[in-house]
Design a protein around this motif. Structure first.
Motif, PDB file in Angstrom:
ATOM      1  N   LEU A 126       0.820  -1.209   0.000  1.00 23.15           N
ATOM      2  CA  LEU A 126       0.000   0.000   0.000  1.00 23.15           C
ATOM      3  C   LEU A 126       0.855   1.261   0.000  1.00 23.15           C
ATOM      4  CD1 LEU A 126      -2.965  -0.818   2.370  1.00 23.15           C
ATOM      5  CD2 LEU A 126      -3.051  -0.339  -0.067  1.00 23.15           C
ATOM      6  N   GLY A 211      -4.606  -2.362  11.311  1.00 21.27           N
ATOM      7  CA  GLY A 211      -5.214  -1.617  10.225  1.00 21.27           C
ATOM      8  C   GLY A 211      -4.736  -2.116   8.871  1.00 21.27           C
ATOM      9  N   PHE A 212      -3.689  -2.939   8.894  1.00 20.59           N
ATOM     10  CA  PHE A 212      -3.236  -3.528   7.645  1.00 20.59           C
ATOM     11  C   PHE A 212      -3.576  -5.009   7.592  1.00 20.59           C
ATOM     12  CE2 PHE A 212      -0.481   0.219   7.866  1.00 20.59           C
ATOM     13  CZ  PHE A 212      -0.751   0.761   6.625  1.00 20.59           C
ATOM     14  N   ASN A 215      -8.844  -7.334   5.273  1.00 22.26           N
ATOM     15  CA  ASN A 215     -10.112  -6.686   5.561  1.00 22.26           C
ATOM     16  C   ASN A 215     -11.290  -7.629   5.423  1.00 22.26           C
ATOM     17  OD1 ASN A 215      -9.333  -4.045   6.147  1.00 22.26           O
ATOM     18  ND2 ASN A 215      -8.852  -3.715   3.985  1.00 22.26           N
ATOM     19  N   ALA A 219     -12.702  -5.071   1.256  1.00 20.42           N
ATOM     20  CA  ALA A 219     -11.847  -4.086   0.595  1.00 20.42           C
ATOM     21  C   ALA A 219     -10.522  -4.758   0.254  1.00 20.42           C
ATOM     22  CB  ALA A 219     -11.621  -2.890   1.505  1.00 20.42           C
ATOM     23  N   LYS A 224      -6.611   2.123  -1.229  1.00 18.92           N
ATOM     24  CA  LYS A 224      -6.342   3.022  -0.114  1.00 18.92           C
ATOM     25  C   LYS A 224      -7.635   3.358   0.602  1.00 18.92           C
ATOM     26  CE  LYS A 224      -2.020   5.214  -1.080  1.00 18.92           C
ATOM     27  NZ  LYS A 224      -1.270   6.443  -1.192  1.00 18.92           N
ATOM     28  N   PHE A 225      -7.607   3.210   1.890  1.00 22.72           N
ATOM     29  CA  PHE A 225      -8.797   3.510   2.672  1.00 22.72           C
ATOM     30  C   PHE A 225      -9.010   5.025   2.735  1.00 22.72           C
ATOM     31  CE2 PHE A 225     -10.467   4.648   6.907  1.00 22.72           C
ATOM     32  CZ  PHE A 225     -11.740   4.150   6.746  1.00 22.72           C
ATOM     33  N   GLN A 226     -10.279   5.431   2.606  1.00 20.74           N
ATOM     34  CA  GLN A 226     -10.603   6.846   2.722  1.00 20.74           C
ATOM     35  C   GLN A 226     -11.543   7.059   3.893  1.00 20.74           C
ATOM     36  OE1 GLN A 226     -11.977   7.931  -1.147  1.00 20.74           O
ATOM     37  NE2 GLN A 226     -10.007   7.345  -2.027  1.00 20.74           N
ATOM     38  N   PRO A 227     -11.151   7.943   4.792  1.00 24.45           N
ATOM     39  CA  PRO A 227     -11.926   8.081   6.029  1.00 24.45           C
ATOM     40  C   PRO A 227     -13.251   8.827   5.837  1.00 24.45           C
ATOM     41  CG  PRO A 227     -10.103   9.623   6.024  1.00 24.45           C
ATOM     42  CD  PRO A 227      -9.963   8.806   4.789  1.00 24.45           C
ATOM     43  N   PHE A 228     -13.334   9.670   4.828  1.00 22.73           N
ATOM     44  CA  PHE A 228     -14.545  10.474   4.652  1.00 22.73           C
ATOM     45  C   PHE A 228     -15.014  10.380   3.204  1.00 22.73           C
ATOM     46  CE2 PHE A 228     -11.920  12.635   7.861  1.00 22.73           C
ATOM     47  CZ  PHE A 228     -12.731  12.416   8.966  1.00 22.73           C
ATOM     48  N   GLU A 230     -16.649  11.504  -0.498  1.00 27.42           N
ATOM     49  CA  GLU A 230     -16.217  12.500  -1.474  1.00 27.42           C
ATOM     50  C   GLU A 230     -16.764  13.898  -1.148  1.00 27.42           C
ATOM     51  OE1 GLU A 230     -14.206  11.876  -4.242  1.00 27.42           O
ATOM     52  OE2 GLU A 230     -13.911   9.900  -3.357  1.00 27.42           O
ATOM     53  N   TRP A 232     -16.818  15.506   1.403  1.00 27.13           N
ATOM     54  CA  TRP A 232     -16.043  16.299   2.371  1.00 27.13           C
ATOM     55  C   TRP A 232     -14.766  16.884   1.780  1.00 27.13           C
ATOM     56  CZ3 TRP A 232     -18.344  18.141   6.317  1.00 27.13           C
ATOM     57  CH2 TRP A 232     -19.336  17.403   6.995  1.00 27.13           C
ATOM     58  N   ILE A 233     -14.493  16.582   0.543  1.00 27.39           N
ATOM     59  CA  ILE A 233     -13.234  17.065  -0.025  1.00 27.39           C
ATOM     60  C   ILE A 233     -13.315  18.576  -0.271  1.00 27.39           C
ATOM     61  CG2 ILE A 233     -11.653  16.895  -1.990  1.00 27.39           C
ATOM     62  CD1 ILE A 233     -12.672  13.992  -2.269  1.00 27.39           C
TER      63      ILE A 233
END
Lengths: 402, 627
Positions: A126, A211-212, A215, A219, A224-228, A230, A232-233
């Protein structure tokens, strides 16, 4: 039982493979310690394995009395993945206690180390660090089920599998086998002590890598994990003039590298440390043991007394800094041995990208300063120093009269 | 003037109310753990939030994107104490990071009696609440930034989280407070990131934990809840004594990251513990044990009153009045501890700190303000340190007068000369004004420009960075005159401070403090830090330079009151001091050797790592347990 001890160090590149022949009242006995490589030199590990088998074949029968796996790193193990071993008769297989299939503590440690290696691999992918030390260490540490299968279930003659040391507290344990008459064998590691194994709960490398793990939500590891979401960008972000440096710090490469180094050391510390006594000769094979087990041994009077008698040393962990504590080399080893304090040593190593600390030159310098004859598998000198005999590009031999 | 134009009627609020999780979202599922705190009001706070003390940037380096940021000056947010607690709204995360950071700074300022600035190169400390994916958070001195990570909880053993739940380190009160404290400590003692002995980094960690813990004790609602739940025995409340619980549980350990309680203190444990966080935990537990003992001393009478003299509480719920009184005592006492610990910095040597030095600094600083030691706070703290094998080298006993830093170690040092004293007093005025400015600024909008100027004015530092443009209308201290004068003074008194006359002396800091003692007297002190460095550094010690130095505390009349010295060996010193210097040198060498033996990186170390290894080992970004 007059005769010669023969110690043969195969030039595997980055790895270990030692064949020890001991004269006994019942004739020569053969001990093989490790057979693996992660960077070949002249010959592939397959060729080395075939050569070993050839070297233990007498009258058309291949036999090894005691076969030792010091620890499960690929560079000590890879050679056993081959089918050819099915033709070899083995008397006993010795492994460190952490390889015992029935001991729950051993299973826990194996599971943790394996999980760490897997997670490290995911993290390396990753983070785009496959080519880096992190990827290399993870590969070296990932369980080689094929080769381990050979050690646990393979070979001719249904050899007994033995796991040492048994004692959970004693630093030195003496073990017996009818296969090596007249020879005393002492085990000095790996300890059962968690601190010496660098095995805090949970292991440090493991916790950083939380966290690695694979999953469960499906996933894929490459994503790549995204916390929020789209939504919120920020479209008009503020300026960051040092964004590059921020990215670098946030990559935490140094932390993952340390986690990788830690995993590597943790597995090295599970090395079986063996001392063979035959006559006045004391032969020490510490695998890749690093600081933890050494610290325990150096703090134990009985262990120190034995270390002071050592006449031959397989230098631990390809002569890394922590494989051999300076105090051991400077003040203890061989101090009271049968050769006026002189110890003969062998170093199996070749430089490998990632392991920049190998060889640690000050250790070789210290060997020189102490006037210890030693040879390095990688240095194919035509006239090796002292008693060592070079056998082409294949191996070095050392004969010790008993 | 109309009444509605009077100062009282027109002043801006001094405080801003903001909502946070009292610990973290895991416990924040329960209402008592969603609290509102007050932080100093920065009027011109921009979207981010970005103020004059800290700036929040929600940049995610892992995904290379920014998230929408919060404007806390929006009217609804002003009315409602900010956004409500939320795990899914990054703007709340920004708010919480900002709020806790401001709270910690405020605690430090109140305890130190002077403003501190965390700026470097005129840029405030930056906070990145979602900087990367990974189980870590760290202060990076080079970037002058704190980077928080986020990660998924352990699949198999997530504690009270759900498997693979996203854990945000920026929503852990303790982690924010801990990292902020690292930044503050680094500002107060920049050389404490040079690991010259086994205690230095451990002290950094311990102090950050101590502040995080006592900060939490200042939240009354939380305290009352736990005093009720634990029937008055604070130390039994896991929620109070375990730090960073969600973070700890998420990695499958089933407990918080660190606990302030050690069940059985053992004096031998210290010698066997090398890792900075673990070693720091021993110091944390020593301070906390002192706190618990002092709390018991202070509340014994309350319990007797409440129980008709027996002091044995009956089972069942405590009387709410008693809970209230106990909470007040606990909060006041934690405030005293927090102040005592921060104030200790004025009495810490500039380099090569040990746990023992911290004990001496604690005792000295508290003695100045509370000579009578009500509630035996100092006594209990000293005891707790002793039980854990922590004592300073070179003291005769653990009696209080033996622990106070001496005013003489080698002859009588000179009084500060009048011309230095004049400048120092000027600095004192500035420092006092600085504190006052923060208050005035909220009252008169035109005074706002001075707010930034006031931050730095209380102290002079070696780095020489003036963080704000000097305000020509205010008196200033001429650095050009002050430093040479102090340098000359230090040279003249090198012997008296245990330093080497034949070597350069760097003046690395000078500041004025003013505090109110327990007897309501004003205590004024000047604190100077001198440092000496041996060059070139020894390559065997990972190029860690050998340093000596002294922190010298002067009374308002310029006489030397205390000397916290790390002697520099030289022939002029008496044997005892020279030996102490040589012992420090030896301690560094043996620490480097032990670090080398334990460092798994050594097998992978290239020449660059070897030559710089001690500094690299002290980088928070490379440490596993960075939080």
């Amino acid at each position: 039982m007059p005769g010669n001890i023969n110690i043969r160090m195969y030039n595997v590149g980055f790895g270990d493979c030692f064949l020890v022949t001991l004269p006994t009242s019942d004739g020569d006995r053969k001990i093989l310690i490790d057979c693996g490589s992660i960077k070949k030199k002249k010959k592939s590990i397959e060729d080395i394995a075939k050569q070993v088998i050839k070297d233990v074949t007498v009258d058309g029968k291949a036999r090894i009395d005691v076969l030792v796996l010091s620890h499960r790193h690929e560079d000590h193990l890879s050679g056993f993945a081959k089918k050819v071993w099915g033709e070899v008769e083995v008397g006993e297989v010795w492994m460190p206690w952490v390889e015992s299939p029935t001991d729950p503590a051993a299973r826990r440690i194996r599971n943790e180390l394996a999980a760490t290696a897997r997670n490290l691999r995911v993290a390396a992918t990753l983070l785009g660090l496959d080519e880096n030390r992190i990827g290399a260490v993870a590969l070296n540490a990932l369980s080689d089920e094929g080769a381990l299968g050979t050690l646990h279930r393979g070979f001719k003659g249904e050899p007994e599998r033995r796991f040492f040391p048994k004692s959970k507290t004693a630093v030195v344990e003496e073990i017996k086998t009818p296969l090596l008459p007249g020879i005393d064998i002492f085990v000095m590691g790996p300890p059962h002590d968690d601190t010496a194994l660098n095995d805090p709960d949970p292991p440090q490398g493991q916790s950083l890598l939380t966290g690695f793990s694979a999953n469960p939500d499906g996933a894929s590891a490459g994503e790549k994990f995204q916390p929020f979401g789209e939504g919120w960008i920020e479209e008009f972000p503020p300026m960051l003039d040092d964004r590059q440096q921020i990215n670098e710090a946030a990559s935490m490469v140094a932390a993952y590298e340390l986690a990788a180094a830690k995993l590597d050391a943790d597995i090295n510390n599970t090395s079986l440390i063996l001392l063979f006594r035959i006559g006045d000769e004391y032969l020490l094979f510490p695998g890749d043991a690093q600081w933890g087990p050494w610290e325990l041994a150096l703090g134990d009077a009985e262990a120190v007394e034995l270390l002071e008698k050592v006449t031959f040393l397989k230098v631990s962990h390809h002569s890394s800094h922590n494989g051999t504590p300076a105090s051991l080399l400077r003040d203890i080893i061989g101090k009271n041995n049968a050769h006026n304090g002189v110890v003969q040593a062998m170093v199996s190593m070749t430089p490998k990208k990632g392991w920049e600390g190998i060889p640690h030159e000050p250790i070789l310098t210290l060997l020189t300063e102490r006037n210890f004859p030693f040879c390095v598998s990688d240095r194919a000198e035509d006239n090796p120093p002292g008693p060592f005999v070079r056998n082409g590009t294949l191996c070095y031999d050392l004969d010790i009269p008993v | 003037m109309k009444r509605n134009q009077s100062d009282y009627a027109t002043r801006d609020p001094e405080k801003r109310r903001l909502r946070i999780y009292a610990t973290d979202p895991m416990s924040g599922r329960r209402a008592p753990y969603r609290i509102t705190i007050e932080v100093p009001n920065e009027i011109d706070l921009e979207t981010g939030p970005r103020g004059q003390l800290v700036e929040v940037y929600d940049y995610d380096a892992w995904n290379e994107r920014f998230y929408a940021s919060v404007n806390l000056n929006e009217r609804p947010l002003l009315m409602e104490a900010g956004l409500p607690q939320s795990e899914s709204d990054p703007r709340f995360h920004q708010q919480m990071v900002y709020a806790v950071a401001m709270k910690v700074i405020d605690s430090a300022v109140r305890a130190l009696g002077r403003n501190i600035s965390l700026s470097r190169k005129r840029r405030p400390l930056r906070l990145f609440p979602h900087a990367f994916y990974g189980r870590n958070a760290f202060f990076d001195p080079e970037l002058n930034a704190i980077l928080f990570g986020y990660f998924k909880a352990d699949v198999n053993s997530p504690g009270q989280n759900i498997p693979s739940q996203t854990v945000f380190t920026c929503l852990s009160h303790d982690i924010i407070a801990h990292e902020m404290t690292h930044a503050i400590v680094h500002r107060l003692r920049p050389y404490f990131l040079e690991p010259s002995n086994v205690d230095v980094l451990a002290f950094h960690e311990a102090f950050s934990d101590i502040v995080a813990l006592f900060q939490r004790f200042s939240y009354r609602e939380l305290l009352a809840e736990h005093i009720q739940a634990s029937e008055g025995a604070l130390q039994k409340s896991k929620m109070l004594v375990e730090l960073a619980q969600q973070f700890g549980q998420a990695i499958g350990s089933g407990k918080g990251l660190r606990s302030a309680i050690d069940e059985k203190p053992h004096p031998g444990k210290l010698a066997k513990t090398h890792e900075a966080h673990e070693r720091g935990a021993i110091l944390l537990s020593a301070v906390f044990a002192g706190y618990i003992k002092a709390f018991q001393n202070r509340t014994a009478d309350l319990l007797r009153i409440a129980t008709g003299g027996s002091g044995e509480l009956p089972g069942g719920r405590l009387h709410p009045d008693l809970v209230n009184r106990l909470s007040t005592e606990a909060a006041q006492l934690s405030d005293r501890f927090l102040r005592m610990c921060f104030r200790a910095f004025d009495y810490m040597p500039p380099v090569d700190v040990t746990f023992g030095d911290f004990l001496r600094a604690l005792v000295t600083s508290d003695f100045e303000l509370n000579p009578a030691d009500p509630g035996e706070v100092r006594f209990e703290t000293i005891e707790a340190f002793r039980e854990r094998g922590i004592y300073p080298s070179g003291v005769q006993s653990l009696a209080e007068e033996a622990l106070l830093w001496p005013s003489q170690i080698n002859g009588v040092p000179e009084r500060l000369h009048d011309h230095i004293l004049a400048m120092a007093r000027n600095l004192l005025t500035l420092s006092a004004e600085g504190l006052d400015q923060a208050r005035v600024a909220t009252r008169h909008k035109q005074a706002r420009v001075n707010q930034a100027a006031s931050l730095q004015s209380g102290s002079l530092e070696e780095s020489g960075e003036e963080d704000a443009i000097p305000d020509p209308s205010r008196p200033t201290v001429d650095r050009g005159a002050m430093f040479p004068a102090l340098h000359q003074y230090a040279l003249n008194n090198a012997d008296a401070f245990g330093l080497d006359k034949g070597r350069t002396i760097a003046v690395i800091g000078f500041h004025a403090t003013h505090r109110i003692t327990a007897e309501q007297r004003l205590a004024v002190e000047f604190v100077a830090q001198f440092m000496q460095t041996e060059e070139p550094a020894d390559p065997n010690s990972g190029d860690l330079p050998f340093r000596g130095g002294a922190t010298v505390i002067f009374g308002s009349d310029g006489t030397v009151r205390y000397i916290a010295s790390k002697p520099m060996n030289n022939a002029r010193l008496p044997k005892e001091l020279n030996d102490a210097a040589l012992a420090r040198r030896k301690a560094t060498a043996s620490f480097v050797e032990s670090m080398d033996a334990r460092d798994p990186n050594m097998a992978f170390a290239d020449a660059a790592y070897i030559s710089n290894r001690m500094k690299l080992r002290a980088r928070f970004r490379a440490l596993h347990e960075g939080a």
